[in-house]
Design a protein around this motif. Sequence first.
Motif, PDB file in Angstrom:
ATOM      1  N   ALA A 146       0.817  -1.215   0.000  1.00 35.68           N
ATOM      2  CA  ALA A 146       0.000   0.000   0.000  1.00 35.68           C
ATOM      3  C   ALA A 146       0.848   1.261   0.000  1.00 35.68           C
ATOM      4  N   SER A 147       2.049   1.184   0.571  1.00 32.36           N
ATOM      5  CA  SER A 147       2.881   2.381   0.715  1.00 32.36           C
ATOM      6  C   SER A 147       3.338   2.958  -0.622  1.00 32.36           C
ATOM      7  N   LEU A 148       3.177   2.212  -1.695  1.00 27.90           N
ATOM      8  CA  LEU A 148       3.591   2.700  -3.007  1.00 27.90           C
ATOM      9  C   LEU A 148       2.759   3.900  -3.453  1.00 27.90           C
ATOM     10  N   ASP A 149       1.462   3.922  -3.072  1.00 26.68           N
ATOM     11  CA  ASP A 149       0.615   5.017  -3.550  1.00 26.68           C
ATOM     12  C   ASP A 149      -0.410   5.511  -2.533  1.00 26.68           C
ATOM     13  N   ARG A 168      12.813 -10.933  16.218  1.00 24.02           N
ATOM     14  CA  ARG A 168      11.953 -11.047  15.039  1.00 24.02           C
ATOM     15  C   ARG A 168      10.939  -9.911  14.995  1.00 24.02           C
ATOM     16  N   TYR A 169      10.392  -9.570  16.145  1.00 22.32           N
ATOM     17  CA  TYR A 169       9.407  -8.490  16.178  1.00 22.32           C
ATOM     18  C   TYR A 169      10.056  -7.147  15.826  1.00 22.32           C
ATOM     19  N   ARG A 170      11.226  -6.886  16.370  1.00 21.57           N
ATOM     20  CA  ARG A 170      11.906  -5.618  16.064  1.00 21.57           C
ATOM     21  C   ARG A 170      12.224  -5.514  14.573  1.00 21.57           C
ATOM     22  N   ALA A 171      12.626  -6.638  13.966  1.00 17.40           N
ATOM     23  CA  ALA A 171      12.915  -6.627  12.529  1.00 17.40           C
ATOM     24  C   ALA A 171      11.650  -6.320  11.728  1.00 17.40           C
ATOM     25  N   ARG A 172      10.521  -6.923  12.105  1.00 15.94           N
ATOM     26  CA  ARG A 172       9.257  -6.646  11.406  1.00 15.94           C
ATOM     27  C   ARG A 172       8.833  -5.198  11.615  1.00 15.94           C
ATOM     28  N   ALA A 179       7.766   1.584   5.768  1.00 15.81           N
ATOM     29  CA  ALA A 179       6.619   1.672   4.859  1.00 15.81           C
ATOM     30  C   ALA A 179       5.608   2.736   5.271  1.00 15.81           C
ATOM     31  N   CYS A 180       5.736   3.293   6.473  1.00 17.78           N
ATOM     32  CA  CYS A 180       4.672   4.184   6.948  1.00 17.78           C
ATOM     33  C   CYS A 180       5.035   5.653   6.781  1.00 17.78           C
ATOM     34  N   ASN A 181       4.003   6.466   6.658  1.00 16.66           N
ATOM     35  CA  ASN A 181       4.157   7.922   6.561  1.00 16.66           C
ATOM     36  C   ASN A 181       3.942   8.599   7.902  1.00 16.66           C
ATOM     37  N   ILE A 182       3.019   8.041   8.704  1.00 17.58           N
ATOM     38  CA  ILE A 182       2.689   8.614  10.013  1.00 17.58           C
ATOM     39  C   ILE A 182       2.832   7.507  11.052  1.00 17.58           C
ATOM     40  N   LEU A 183       3.661   7.750  12.041  1.00 15.72           N
ATOM     41  CA  LEU A 183       3.824   6.813  13.149  1.00 15.72           C
ATOM     42  C   LEU A 183       3.312   7.474  14.413  1.00 15.72           C
ATOM     43  N   LYS A 184       2.392   6.795  15.089  1.00 15.14           N
ATOM     44  CA  LYS A 184       1.934   7.282  16.394  1.00 15.14           C
ATOM     45  C   LYS A 184       2.420   6.316  17.457  1.00 15.14           C
ATOM     46  N   LYS A 210      13.965   6.262  10.235  1.00 13.43           N
ATOM     47  CA  LYS A 210      13.651   4.924   9.723  1.00 13.43           C
ATOM     48  C   LYS A 210      12.544   4.948   8.675  1.00 13.43           C
ATOM     49  N   GLY A 211      11.939   6.136   8.428  1.00 16.83           N
ATOM     50  CA  GLY A 211      10.950   6.188   7.359  1.00 16.83           C
ATOM     51  C   GLY A 211       9.804   7.165   7.504  1.00 16.83           C
ATOM     52  N   PRO A 212       9.165   7.263   8.674  1.00 19.93           N
ATOM     53  CA  PRO A 212       7.956   8.109   8.772  1.00 19.93           C
ATOM     54  C   PRO A 212       8.239   9.585   8.532  1.00 19.93           C
ATOM     55  N   GLU A 213       7.353  10.257   7.774  1.00 22.57           N
ATOM     56  CA  GLU A 213       7.461  11.705   7.613  1.00 22.57           C
ATOM     57  C   GLU A 213       7.019  12.432   8.885  1.00 22.57           C
ATOM     58  N   MET A 214       6.136  11.784   9.658  1.00 18.02           N
ATOM     59  CA  MET A 214       5.626  12.400  10.885  1.00 18.02           C
ATOM     60  C   MET A 214       5.597  11.360  11.989  1.00 18.02           C
ATOM     61  N   VAL A 215       6.082  11.748  13.160  1.00 18.12           N
ATOM     62  CA  VAL A 215       5.955  10.919  14.357  1.00 18.12           C
ATOM     63  C   VAL A 215       5.112  11.682  15.361  1.00 18.12           C
ATOM     64  N   ILE A 216       4.063  11.048  15.842  1.00 21.13           N
ATOM     65  CA  ILE A 216       3.196  11.640  16.855  1.00 21.13           C
ATOM     66  C   ILE A 216       3.415  10.885  18.152  1.00 21.13           C
ATOM     67  N   LEU A 217       3.797  11.599  19.191  1.00 24.83           N
ATOM     68  CA  LEU A 217       4.065  11.021  20.498  1.00 24.83           C
ATOM     69  C   LEU A 217       2.980  11.453  21.467  1.00 24.83           C
TER      70      LEU A 217
END
Length: 322
Positions: A146-149, A168-172, A179-184, A210-217
Amino acid sequence: MILCCGEALIDMIPTVDVHGRNAYVPHPGGSVFNTAIALGRLGLEPGFLSGLSTDLFGKMIQNSLAECGVKHALSVYSDLPTTLAFIELNDGHAQYHFYDENTAGRMLTEDMHPPIPQTVSAIYFGGISLIVEPCCDFYISLAKRASLDKVVMVDPNIRQSFIRDVDRYRARLDTLLAACNILKVSDEDLDWIAPGPLSLLEKAKELRLKGPEMVILTRGKDGATAIFGDDEIVDVPARKAHVVDTVGAGDTFNAGVLAALSVAGVLSKAGIENVTASVVKDVLEFGAQVAAINVSRSGANPPWAHELSGLIPPFQNGKNTV
């Protein structure tokens, strides 16, 4: 359409029966389910993708989705049982005890992906579905595709008791962050993801790499912070509320953020990359407003649009309703 992808389950809410004995009341829930319901109540007409059972509890979940205007035709249906989560409340804070082995929500594999309609502009992932196997791979591979578009928002909502193999979880999780744009993330989530002496703000900035354009804490009663753009920072306070319990608070906050971004016309890849501080402030404040209403009621019970008269923020594009 905003498509919410992840678990739907039955929260067994503690209560007391007429004889004064401890009892439990079944209530449809789950982190991603709660966000979908909140979006539906706000009038966004979201979609929901999960593994849903055809059992008694699965029908309860499907009915609740329909009642809130959430479309769930993309979900994968089976006769496997529904996940149950027994809730223990301590001073209003919820602790969860899950019964999740071989359930409809968990036993999803990558070959079960449905085609995602072009009408979907943003996809939200979160909750225990990103931890347990095999469904975690179902969702993570879907996020990568989904992250492609499409805009991808993620709330890992980490439940440490579910994590069997930390490496394994940290790698995933790193794959998902890329792949994400917004990380909360909550403050507790962030300290687990990035242990060490750095401040929460420094850790959030590291996660952006690591990838997100926005991090919400989010920091509970201490409010929320967004880091975006050229390390721009926006802080908003939490809304004052009489807290009954915190079940579904973060999930409702996420729905408020997604709804506000959509109403502001910036829930697109270009929109997130170029969002202004004034819009981000409005977005976080709206998330805090809807979360405050949720915590003032028992269980996950997000507000409906008609309850928000006078609370919708004045977005920069002139729209003022969701």
